[in-house]
Scaffold this motif. Structure first.
Motif: not given
Length: 221
Positions: A159-184
């Motif tokens: 469960q403690e490791e799951h908490n880390w995984h949950g925070e990592s998912l948030k970090a991915l969204r930030t690094l990948a600009f909410e998964f919005n690829a730029p035009e083109g």
């Protein structure tokens, strides 16, 4: 069922078929943050709980209903988690790491290049592969052998490791600009973000299934 905004996110995800998609769309963490009520979670994100409740009430019944595991044998549930979620993660993550490295290399000068994404994905892969190995070699055999009530400490660690995984998912969204690829954006870039979106959905459902159903049932067995 009669839904109320005082219900926890985990309870909604468990009892309302299709709820996970609505909750994830609004960035409501039903896995690691599953104990928060819909009201509490919405207040923290400045969301309208009534509007989200209306979306949940309008859902049609989905074939992918996690509530079906409420009374299934625990061994069957464990096998499902390994064959579906674990095996898919082992196939999905190396490909996402490869795509991220390619995008960062080719588009390094682009203003919204997801710099640091490949390194974070590699870290997540390493952590998840180790996490899944511990579940499959230590925790899951205990549960399948009917000894889940003796697995309090391994479950607590997971469960403690799951908490880390949950925070990592948030970090991915930030690094990948909410998964919005730029035009083109090229096909590789679009495929990467589509894959990340799928990774987020499946990992949140995976954690929810373990935290809110499997672990609870195993400790009560």
């Amino acid at each position: 069922m009669s839904m109320k905004s005082s219900m926890s996110l985990g309870q909604l995800a468990l009892e309302v078929p299709g709820a996970t998609q609505v909750l994830r769309k609004h960035h409501l963490d039903f896995c690691c943050g599953g104990k928060l009520s819909l009201d509490e979670a919405c207040k923290s994100l400045n969301l309208n709980a009534s509007e989200i409740l209306s979306e949940l009430e309008a859902l049609e019944v989905s074939a992918d209903d996690h509530s079906r595991w409420a009374n299934k044998p625990l061994a069957e549930m464990v096998d499902h988690i390994v064959k579906f979620y674990h095996d898919r993660l082992r196939a999905m993550l190396p490909e996402l790491v490869f795509l991220a490295n390619k995008v960062e290399k080719v588009h390094a000068e682009h203003s919204v290049c997801p710099k640091g994404l490949a390194a974070k994905l590699q870290e997540i892969q390493d952590e998840l592969f180790d996490h899944m190995m511990k579940e499959e070699q230590i925790l899951f055999p205990l549960i399948k052998n009917g000894q889940g009530q003796h697995a309090y400490m391994p479950i607590k660690v997971m469960q403690e490791e799951h908490n880390w995984h949950g925070e990592s998912l948030k970090a991915l969204r930030t690094l990948a600009f909410e998964f919005n690829a730029p035009e083109g954006a090229c096909g590789t870039w679009r495929a990467l973000y589509k894959g990340l979106d799928q990774l987020e959905l499946e990992l949140m459902e995976h954690i929810h299934l373990e935290n809110n159903i499997l672990f609870i049932r195993a400790l009560q067995a």
